[in-house]
Motif scaffolding. Sequence first.
Motif, PDB file in Angstrom:
ATOM      1  N   ASP A  48       3.845 -16.844  -7.246  1.00  0.00           N
ATOM      2  CA  ASP A  48       4.950 -17.547  -6.597  1.00  0.00           C
ATOM      3  C   ASP A  48       5.771 -16.511  -5.814  1.00  0.00           C
ATOM      4  O   ASP A  48       6.342 -15.605  -6.427  1.00  0.00           O
ATOM      5  N   SER A  51       9.162 -15.660  -7.069  1.00  0.00           N
ATOM      6  CA  SER A  51       9.312 -14.969  -8.358  1.00  0.00           C
ATOM      7  C   SER A  51       9.250 -13.469  -8.114  1.00  0.00           C
ATOM      8  O   SER A  51       8.283 -12.946  -7.553  1.00  0.00           O
ATOM      9  N   ASP A  54       6.147 -11.795  -9.752  1.00  0.00           N
ATOM     10  CA  ASP A  54       4.885 -12.018  -9.020  1.00  0.00           C
ATOM     11  C   ASP A  54       4.857 -11.180  -7.746  1.00  0.00           C
ATOM     12  O   ASP A  54       3.827 -10.622  -7.366  1.00  0.00           O
TER      13      ASP A  54
END
Length: 212
Positions: A48, A51, A54
């Motif tokens: 994502d 995020s 991530d």
Amino acid sequence: MIIAVDGPTASGKGTIAKRLAAHLDVPCLDTGLLYRAVGRQVAINDGDPDSSDDAVAACDFPDALLEDDILRTEEVGGLASRVSVHPEVRKALFKRQRAFAEQPGGAVLDGRDIGTVIAPDADVKLFITASVQSRAKRRWLEMIEKKLEHEEEIPLFEIEKDVVARDARDINRKDAPLKAAPDALVIDTTAFDREQAFETVLEAVKQALEGR
Ligand code: DC
């Protein structure tokens, strides 16, 4: 000698930076490409982009990814803009950019925060801008010209919406937002074609270097 070339999306700063570097015979780094590689790697990882974890994990992208044409698409540009808001991502990419700037003989770097964060010590700082409409039109024409393999044709009004969204994200992020350094030469290329834009920039750089 470090030359910083900042500005919003599709302002023509990338082309100007490359030509300037060729003219001065120094290497050029398109720092947007690093953020694009992170954005693309997040997608490859099924992560994502919003995020931070991530996005940081994607900073380990393989260097070969920088050669992939898919990085030039609008879609990856959008992902790049999203991963670039995370301070940890900016931190992870700092060293690489700073090392490039410091190489002997000098360098040109283009991006959003070169004059403000990566190289506040740059010898010349340029901030290249243009109206939203003209930037969207340029990006649209470029897309048609290049006909990237991975890209569906996007209508002009969609590109304009994307440019506005990208500007808002780049300008309003907390860490290293897009803004002209106080000592940057701001050049608005709305009324110029590519050649006029480059000539104007070249003249400004010559004067700035002479006045050092
Ligand atoms: O210049 P570009 O369109 O390739 O950049 C893609 C995104 O990467 C941009 O929307 C914001 C981010 N970026 C950044 O935050 N800092 C930079 N120095 C260069 C790009």
